[in-house]
Motif scaffolding. Structure first.
Motif, mmCIF file in Angstrom:
data_model
loop_
_atom_site.group_PDB
_atom_site.id
_atom_site.type_symbol
_atom_site.label_atom_id
_atom_site.label_comp_id
_atom_site.label_asym_id
_atom_site.label_seq_id
_atom_site.Cartn_x
_atom_site.Cartn_y
_atom_site.Cartn_z
ATOM 1 N N LEU A 1 0.967 -1.232 -0.097
ATOM 2 C CA LEU A 1 -0.187 0.111 0.091
ATOM 3 C C LEU A 1 0.768 1.321 0.043
ATOM 4 O O LEU A 1 1.886 1.445 0.924
ATOM 5 N N ILE A 2 0.911 2.093 -1.036
ATOM 6 C CA ILE A 2 1.520 3.343 -1.073
ATOM 7 C C ILE A 2 0.361 4.542 -1.026
ATOM 8 O O ILE A 2 -0.465 4.692 -1.865
ATOM 9 N N ALA A 3 0.664 5.302 -0.094
ATOM 10 C CA ALA A 3 -0.331 6.418 -0.003
ATOM 11 C C ALA A 3 -0.264 7.453 -0.915
ATOM 12 O O ALA A 3 0.884 7.757 -1.606
ATOM 13 N N HIS A 4 -1.402 7.676 -1.480
ATOM 14 C CA HIS A 4 -1.678 8.965 -2.584
ATOM 15 C C HIS A 4 -1.368 8.220 -3.800
ATOM 16 O O HIS A 4 -0.873 9.177 -4.700
ATOM 17 N N ARG A 5 -1.402 7.073 -4.008
ATOM 18 C CA ARG A 5 -1.107 6.446 -5.400
ATOM 19 C C ARG A 5 -2.198 6.694 -6.470
ATOM 20 O O ARG A 5 -3.474 6.206 -5.992
ATOM 21 N N ALA A 6 -2.018 7.311 -7.570
ATOM 22 C CA ALA A 6 -3.209 7.510 -8.313
ATOM 23 C C ALA A 6 -3.488 6.061 -9.258
ATOM 24 O O ALA A 6 -2.406 5.467 -9.426
ATOM 25 N N ARG A 7 -4.791 6.227 -9.460
ATOM 26 C CA ARG A 7 -5.069 5.082 -10.434
ATOM 27 C C ARG A 7 -4.704 5.359 -11.609
ATOM 28 O O ARG A 7 -4.731 6.370 -12.306
ATOM 29 N N PRO A 8 -4.228 4.094 -12.305
ATOM 30 C CA PRO A 8 -3.691 4.307 -13.803
ATOM 31 C C PRO A 8 -5.062 4.172 -14.685
ATOM 32 O O PRO A 8 -5.606 2.930 -14.332
ATOM 33 N N TYR A 9 -4.997 4.653 -15.894
ATOM 34 C CA TYR A 9 -6.072 4.493 -16.937
ATOM 35 C C TYR A 9 -5.354 4.264 -18.104
ATOM 36 O O TYR A 9 -4.305 4.864 -18.384
ATOM 37 N N SER A 10 -6.310 3.618 -19.152
ATOM 38 C CA SER A 10 -5.643 3.596 -20.682
ATOM 39 C C SER A 10 -6.743 3.707 -21.468
ATOM 40 O O SER A 10 -8.166 3.661 -20.992
ATOM 41 N N VAL A 11 -6.640 4.382 -22.680
ATOM 42 C CA VAL A 11 -7.719 4.500 -23.577
ATOM 43 C C VAL A 11 -7.523 3.607 -24.622
ATOM 44 O O VAL A 11 -6.499 3.426 -25.420
ATOM 45 N N HIS A 12 -8.577 2.837 -25.006
ATOM 46 C CA HIS A 12 -8.697 1.799 -26.037
ATOM 47 C C HIS A 12 -10.022 2.161 -26.841
ATOM 48 O O HIS A 12 -10.985 2.100 -26.154
ATOM 49 N N ASP A 13 -9.811 2.358 -28.242
ATOM 50 C CA ASP A 13 -10.762 2.713 -29.253
ATOM 51 C C ASP A 13 -11.646 3.905 -28.725
ATOM 52 O O ASP A 13 -12.836 4.026 -28.745
ATOM 53 N N VAL B 1 -2.944 8.437 -17.622
ATOM 54 C CA VAL B 1 -3.666 7.731 -18.486
ATOM 55 C C VAL B 1 -2.529 7.634 -19.835
ATOM 56 O O VAL B 1 -1.872 8.410 -20.041
ATOM 57 N N ASP B 2 -2.514 6.291 -20.448
ATOM 58 C CA ASP B 2 -1.818 6.344 -21.617
ATOM 59 C C ASP B 2 -2.947 5.960 -22.739
ATOM 60 O O ASP B 2 -4.086 5.590 -22.590
ATOM 61 N N GLY B 3 -2.363 6.255 -23.900
ATOM 62 C CA GLY B 3 -3.401 6.050 -25.177
ATOM 63 C C GLY B 3 -4.243 7.386 -25.564
ATOM 64 O O GLY B 3 -4.972 7.016 -26.527
ATOM 65 N N ASP B 4 -4.002 8.336 -24.805
ATOM 66 C CA ASP B 4 -4.733 9.388 -25.127
ATOM 67 C C ASP B 4 -3.922 10.446 -25.804
ATOM 68 O O ASP B 4 -2.640 10.876 -25.585
#
Length: 382
Positions: free
Chosen positions: A220-232, A357-360
């Motif tokens: 558990l790492i405090a304040h870790r942001a959630r990662p997102y990806s863009v597909h289609d 985010v990746d893919g954006d």
């Protein structure tokens, strides 16, 4: 041009952790980032600007966690991708200053596991991407690895037996895996500490980078942001990935504030010797004398961006590049994060922009960082 920089003790004082911006974000710049996160494929962006006195301002836009509507803040740690390479370079150059590393020695001097039947290469070639080591293998899904690797030698085994792309020093080809070799060489040169210990004791701790850590997926790492990806064109949660096979080349998470603190500390003569800084920030050359756009880890100047199709006919962007000839930088691409760090050595300013985010393609972190830094570069902006 002679540049003068504050001492490490002053840097440590000036860069004491704070989340309150010392100056308001200029309306023009605030609007740029507010507009960027209005895109449906940009969950959040975190940005920080710093100068030799400390963090000028830091702010989060959009969301660190879309599903739970958790706003992005300056405290959130995001994946910074290949910006890890310049952070690793600092650890390497600390060992260089201590006399433990010869950048022109064959890597086999420090890495017994490296095949001796390959053409000899130096750490200087590896750190400037001129050694011929491959990048991610097409079709192998290496970018999506989700398997823990026990140590750097386990990561080395992924590519050490593959043929080189070219004779070392004869060409340029960007390689993340080359930095796994760098981390193995750092362990061999030090002889006492593993890579994680070297980075903690030579980079994170002395520079008080309390919000820069290895991207371990299980703790558990405090304040870790959630990662997102863009597909289609659709925003999704990123697949789970484990970055232990490439700690040195792309395995850290951090706040943009800590990345800026790190960057400006590279200009401090109490952290790295002036001669070491000059070496790190000088373009490397191929065997025939042709310069490449990288020094040791860092991309030197904007030549690598000028000819990109999206910028080469953009007069305003080219003008901003022209106005900051002493800039050095590095970008970062991660599963669930895209980063841009630019530092103007002349005026001792650094900017880091990260989107989770990746893919954006809608939010250009290079253009956002360049525009923000240039705003302060203009006469009358302090």
């Amino acid at each position: 041009m002679k540049l003068t920089f504050p001492t490490l003790s002053l840097l440590a004082l000036a860069f004491s952790p704070t989340w309150a911006a010392t100056q308001p974000v200029p309306t023009k710049i605030d609007t740029l980032f507010t507009t960027a996160v209005s895109s449906p494929t940009v969950p959040g962006i975190s940005v920080a600007l710093a100068d030799s006195h400390g963090i000028v301002w830091a702010k989060g836009y959009g969301y660190a966690d879309v599903e739970n509507q958790l706003p992005m803040t300056a405290q959130h740690k995001l994946r910074i991708g290949s910006v890890a390479k310049v952070i690793t370079a600092a650890g390497l150059m600390r060992l260089y200053d201590q006399g433990k590393v010869d950048l022109n020695a064959p890597v086999t001097q420090y890495v017994p596991a490296w095949p001796t039947d390959k053409a000899p290469m130096t750490l200087k070639q590896v750190t400037s991407h001129t050694a011929g080591i491959r990048h991610y293998k097409k079709g192998a899904n290496e970018f999506l690895f989700n398997t823990p690797f026990a140590d750097v030698n386990a990561g080395l085994a992924l590519f050490k037996d593959d043929p080189l792309l070219f004779a070392p020093g004869s060409d340029f080809s960007y390689s993340t895996f080359g930095w796994t070799l760098v981390s193995a060489a750092m362990e061999g040169a030090d002889g006492q500490r593993d890579f994680r210990q070297i980075m903690q004791q030579e980079v994170f701790a002395p520079l008080k980078l309390n919000d820069m850590v290895f991207d371990d997926q299980y703790p558990l790492i405090a304040h870790r942001a959630r990662p997102y990806s863009v597909h289609d064109g659709v925003l999704q949660n990123s697949p789970q990935t484990d970055h232990s096979y490439k700690w040195a080349g792309g395995g850290f998470i951090a706040t943009p504030s800590d990345v800026d603190r790190f960057a400006l500390a590279q200009l401090d003569s109490d952290y790295l010797k002036p001669s070491t800084q000059a070496l790190m920030f000088s373009k490397a050359h191929l065997n025939g004398g042709t310069p490449v756009n990288f020094g040791i880890g860092w991309m030197i100047g904007f030549d690598g961006y000028r000819q990109r199709p999206k910028y080469r006919d953009d007069a305003a962007t080219l003008k901003m590049m022209d106005d900051m000839p002493q800039a050095v930088m590095h970008s970062g691409g991660s599963m669930g994060g895209i980063t841009m760090t630019i530092m103007c050595r002349e005026h001792q300013r650094a900017i880091t922009v990260v989107k989770n985010v990746d893919g954006d393609d809608s939010a250009d972190v290079f253009k956002l960082a360049l525009t923000t830094l240039h705003f302060y570069h203009q006469e009358g902006q302090h």
